[in-house]
Design an enzyme around this catalytic site. Sequence first.
Site, mmCIF file in Angstrom:
data_model
loop_
_atom_site.group_PDB
_atom_site.id
_atom_site.type_symbol
_atom_site.label_atom_id
_atom_site.label_comp_id
_atom_site.label_asym_id
_atom_site.label_seq_id
_atom_site.Cartn_x
_atom_site.Cartn_y
_atom_site.Cartn_z
ATOM 1 N N THR A 277 0.826 -1.214 0.000
ATOM 2 C CA THR A 277 0.000 0.000 0.000
ATOM 3 C C THR A 277 0.857 1.259 0.000
ATOM 4 O OG1 THR A 277 -1.865 -1.071 1.104
ATOM 5 C CG2 THR A 277 -1.703 1.315 1.318
ATOM 6 N N HIS B 128 -3.320 -2.650 -4.630
ATOM 7 C CA HIS B 128 -2.520 -3.836 -4.976
ATOM 8 C C HIS B 128 -3.424 -5.059 -5.012
ATOM 9 C CE1 HIS B 128 -2.629 -5.076 -0.743
ATOM 10 N NE2 HIS B 128 -2.231 -3.861 -0.416
#
Length: 687
Positions: free
Chosen positions: A305, A482
């Site tokens: 992240t 992601h």
Amino acid sequence: MQKIKKIKDWFLDTKLGFFTFMVVLFWLKTWLIYLTKFNLGAEGAMQQFLLLINPVAPAIILLGIGLFIKGRKSYWIMVIIDFLLSLWLFANILYYREFSDFLSISIIKTSGSSSDNLGKSIAGITKGTDFLAFLDVALIIILLIFKVFKIDPRKLKLKVAGLIEVCAFCLLGINLTMAQQDRSGLLTRTFDNNYIVKYLGLNNYAVYDSFKTAQTNAIMAKANQNDLKSVENYIKKNYIPPNPEYYGVARGKNVLVIHLESFQQFLIDYKWHGKEVTPNLNKIYHSSNTISFDNFFNQVGQGKTSDAEMMLENSLFGLQSGSAMSSYGTSNVFQATPALLDQKAGYTSAVMHGGAGSFWNRDNAYKSFGYDYFMPLSYYQNKKGYYIGYGIKDKLFFKQSVQYIERLPQPFYLKMITVSNHYPYDLDKQNQTISKTDTGDNTVDGYIQTAHYLDQAIGELMTYLKKSGLEKNTLIMFYGDHYGISGNHHKASAQLLGKSSFNDFDNLQFQRVPLMFHMKGLKGKIDHTYGGEIDVRPTLFNLLGISDKGLIQFGHSLLSKNAPQIVAQRNGDFITPTYSKVDGRYYYTRTGMLIEHPTKKQKQELGLISNTVTSELSLSDRVITGNLLRFYKVKDFKAINRKDYNYKKEKSLEKLKSAKTTLLDKNKGKSTEDLYKTNAPELKEKN
């Protein structure tokens, strides 16, 4: 039996024999774990051979320390070293299972910035067979306790112990030489830790990573203005202007960035048992007011992240090892989106996140980025049942955020970070409104439940934005940070996608995540341009009419007709509309067919793409590790002073009290909190 006893007396009951026995056990155990717990992709006789022998030299070198010590102590020194090596192996088994990568010094250093759910996450991915990493240690201890091995009190001759260590280093040198012959530039040009472990082993990888970390620290200390020249030249040479058709269509609008945690593109329009998993996001995705990208990829590395945020705010890649935000967010100079929008267009900036402020070093990095406000968990009510995994549940987070949204001076640049769709995808029963998938993979099967919950929260937020009037003057950007399902779940991924098989090429294509720009009056479309998170800022600036010429950034506007469409992955792989590279192999992107014998022209094309990817990753790393932006001056931009920012709740709320041009100000002090409706069961007594 007599012969066995003689062998035992002659060899095993000596210190050298005990040492040899330990080395052999450790070697075989490690090799077996390489084959069964990691996906290293060893192909051909050479790679298989190197995978077999690479645990031996480090084991001899490290366990051999005990040979220089006499008596009982030497035995237990060797056992302790064996245990520590096994613990390192065990930790990497767990980390690799979730992240398809190996632990690094940077990741270990930043592991303190974790959530209350970390222990549960580890428990969720641990398998009983993982503890085989300690099997040899347990066996050795039992044999010593029951005196199957006799303690040899004699001190081994220093010459013998030294010769063993020298031979081990020679073996290490042979290993490295053979590895370099099979893959040239292994330690200088690779971005994939899998290669290091495959060729040199997990323990040598740890040494390599430590060296790279020390080297990186030295680079920053020695960096100077001249180091920036090659970066500047590359940026200027490869600059691509924005698309004039879309330039400034959102000029002066608020920007609301919705961070869709672990959200993959395949979830859009995905149905389970005939039920849409994400009906609200599907509607936005297909809206005539939305520009949606269906070939947009995450490009994160170990920083996950935080890497996505680094690219989003700076158009700089995350690092090969660790998290750039964690390692450099406090010390480095950045020219980030919040600061640029403030100085170029008068934007107020804020981040709202129902999790710990220290996670990924956000409470420091955001100051370096120039965020005016950061509102983490301490700004939110956290009653029993509100918190899940890594923060406040999304529905509760959005509802509680309204009190701050309506007080933000406009135009604002606001990023809202959701967390409910974070591994381990564990949702309490009262919030489950769709059944789990039935792949049999516990890591995967809860994924659509948390994604569905996130989508419901998005629906509630969009209703509020419409009712409050914010939707009319706000550009809303949705992006997935992601993957949610890592590359270690091929079988389950194949089942989810209805495929008969799922290979590494499929997994590369599986890295697609959503990118959507939604605004009333925006000329919407589903854009098939290939791009990644590095391209988000230039695309956003294209829409806002903010010039990015002269900025040090590695992305390009995805709206530009000349977008290069080369999507670099942090490990050096890439995706283009024509070719894809994964684990050293090349494929046709549209068909997934392996290019076994590329033509001369294809070799040239692939070489050019590979050079572009390597150059951009290397130059971006140089910018971050050398803190090069401290030497770079941009017209009409003043460097950020971190001391000017204070995220304490009392300070922020006091500052917001006197803010003008806010939604609350526009409504003459009347709050819009009542306009936000949620079906969150935790609040059912109040609704």
